[in-house]
Scaffold this motif. Structure first.
Motif, PDB file in Angstrom:
ATOM      1  N   GLU A 108      27.605  99.811  61.955  1.00 50.47           N
ATOM      2  CA  GLU A 108      27.635 101.125  61.202  1.00 50.47           C
ATOM      3  C   GLU A 108      28.847 101.857  61.809  1.00 50.47           C
ATOM      4  O   GLU A 108      29.142 103.061  61.113  1.00 50.47           O
ATOM      5  N   GLU A 112      31.797 102.127  59.522  1.00 48.06           N
ATOM      6  CA  GLU A 112      31.546 103.155  58.452  1.00 48.06           C
ATOM      7  C   GLU A 112      31.744 104.510  58.865  1.00 48.06           C
ATOM      8  O   GLU A 112      32.486 105.325  58.268  1.00 48.06           O
ATOM      9  N   GLU A 113      31.434 104.597  60.006  1.00 43.89           N
ATOM     10  CA  GLU A 113      31.520 106.310  60.975  1.00 43.89           C
ATOM     11  C   GLU A 113      33.038 106.243  61.028  1.00 43.89           C
ATOM     12  O   GLU A 113      33.615 107.450  60.764  1.00 43.89           O
ATOM     13  N   TYR A 114      33.599 105.368  61.457  1.00 42.30           N
ATOM     14  CA  TYR A 114      35.318 105.365  61.784  1.00 42.30           C
ATOM     15  C   TYR A 114      35.866 105.784  60.622  1.00 42.30           C
ATOM     16  O   TYR A 114      36.990 106.627  60.414  1.00 42.30           O
ATOM     17  N   HIS A 145      27.943 111.524  59.599  1.00 39.69           N
ATOM     18  CA  HIS A 145      28.608 110.335  60.140  1.00 39.69           C
ATOM     19  C   HIS A 145      28.375 109.681  61.399  1.00 39.69           C
ATOM     20  O   HIS A 145      28.733 108.681  61.793  1.00 39.69           O
ATOM     21  N   PHE A 146      27.228 110.448  62.109  1.00 38.05           N
ATOM     22  CA  PHE A 146      27.052 109.885  63.487  1.00 38.05           C
ATOM     23  C   PHE A 146      25.714 109.592  63.833  1.00 38.05           C
ATOM     24  O   PHE A 146      24.862 110.266  63.202  1.00 38.05           O
ATOM     25  N   ASN A 147      25.383 108.579  64.804  1.00 34.88           N
ATOM     26  CA  ASN A 147      24.085 108.185  64.984  1.00 34.88           C
ATOM     27  C   ASN A 147      23.906 108.526  66.384  1.00 34.88           C
ATOM     28  O   ASN A 147      25.117 108.694  67.486  1.00 34.88           O
TER      29      ASN A 147
END
Length: 373
Positions: free
Chosen positions: A233, A236-238, A322-324
């Motif tokens: 993931e 995708e965040e980047y 956007h972040f985990n």
């Protein structure tokens, strides 16, 4: 998905202790996705009365156990792995750079280990398909690793000592052994055995895995191994960070505006409080204001802050998606990313920042310095 406001209105301050609530199940690995989808579909069938009476009376909890047992049998009895091995190209996304990244590490003097919960036949089939065609000079995947351990039974592998067997034939025949040696292929054993065999321990080891509990948490808690979590993931965040650059700049500008307006508002509010109490002390912002101007200014600034909040709140929520949460020492989306760094690089996590810190807090939380993994 429920909005943050809807969740707040429904649940308020209700606290849920997931460790004590038997009605909750943790779905913390990719295999759990298929379990969740199968269960949701079966819930619909149960509600429609479409499940045969031969299965027996089922409530939602019993249905979940039935689905879990069926998937467990398919996994343990080999049905799932047999299908994957028959057509690996349907299930494996090739990454030509992955074997080359590991080859760089090996040639730089690192000792590489493969520790898998799968049995020897499945591991060998998957590694041949994923690695051999991308390695130079007809090199076999086994030549990359100083030690290979299959049927490891993680997370118990990190906590307990199980019998160890050496795999001695291509058919997977095994014989008991007491101590592992570099270059060997083994079944079972323990992490302590790995440390003793290679005469290394603790933070000399970087353990790379993709499961927060089985891989990262247990190896770090029980052995103090350094950990790297593979999290696809992150790509995708980047990409979201790149696409959201303008969005984030606007958000920061709005937050800065609110800080300025908020400071002015608080000075006027303090001045009003002091006047109400009959004290002459004034704040800088209210020095030349009479009571009427002071009241009107406070009301106007309050409206400005409310309008800023209406813009900032949804933007913050969108940005946060956007972040985990992070659990390991370092993170990357795939092992082949190491190919883009020199194999002598030492990675470490940066000091954590808070939401109100400077713009640098949005930069990737991974730094590097010369050294060795």
């Amino acid at each position: 998905m429920l909005s943050t406001q809807a969740v707040s209105e429904m649940y308020g301050r209700e606290l849920v202790d997931l460790r004590k609530e038997s009605r909750w199940e943790f779905l913390n690995m990719l295999f759990s996705v298929s379990e969740a989808v199968a269960y949701m579909q079966m819930v619909d069938r149960l509600d429609e009365g479409a499940i045969s009476a031969d299965v027996g009376p089922l409530d939602y909890k019993g249905l979940y156990k039935a689905v879990g047992n069926a998937l467990f049998r398919a996994h343990v009895e080999g049905q799932l792995k047999s299908e994957i091995m028959s057509k690996p190209e349907l299930f494996i996304e090739p990454d030509p750079e992955l074997p080359l990244a590991l080859l760089d590490q090996k040639e730089a003097g690192k000792r590489l280990l493969l520790i898998a919960n799968s049995d020897y036949h499945y591991t060998d089939k998957m590694m041949q398909h994923s690695f051999n065609r991308f390695l130079p000079n007809d090199m076999d995947w086994r030549e990359l690793f100083d030690m290979v351990i299959v049927s490891a039974r993680k997370p118990e592998f990190f906590q307990m000592s199980h019998p160890m067997y050496e795999v001695v034939t291509g058919e997977g025949l095994m014989r008991p052994c007491v101590k592992a040696r570099p270059g060997g292929l083994y079944s079972g054993g323990s992490a302590q055995m790995v440390e003793n065999s290679l005469d290394i321990h603790g933070d000399e080891i970087l353990y790379v895995g993709d499961h927060i509990y089985t891989d990262v948490s247990q190896s770090k808690v029980h052995l103090r191994w350094r950990t790297a979590l593979i999290c696809r993931e992150l790509e995708e965040e980047y990409n979201a960070l790149i696409r959201g650059g303008g969005h984030r700049a606007t958000l920061i500008e709005l937050i800065n505006q609110k800080e300025v307006v908020g400071d002015h508002f608080n000075q006027l509010r303090l001045a009003m409080q002091r006047r109400t109490k009959g004290r002459p002390a004034q704040t800088l912002a209210a020095t030349h204001m009479d009571d009427k101007d002071l009241t009107e200014s406070i009301q106007k600034l309050l409206i400005v802050m409310q309008r800023l909040d209406q813009k900032i709140a949804p933007m913050l929520e969108a940005d946060g998606e956007h972040f985990n949460r992070r659990y390991a020492d370092i993170y990357t989306s795939r092992v082949s990313n190491f190919l883009h760094y020199r194999p002598f690089m030492y990675f470490r996590s940066q000091e954590q920042t808070l939401a109100h810190d400077s713009y640098s807090s949005y930069h990737p939380k991974l730094s590097k310095s010369p050294g060795s993994l």
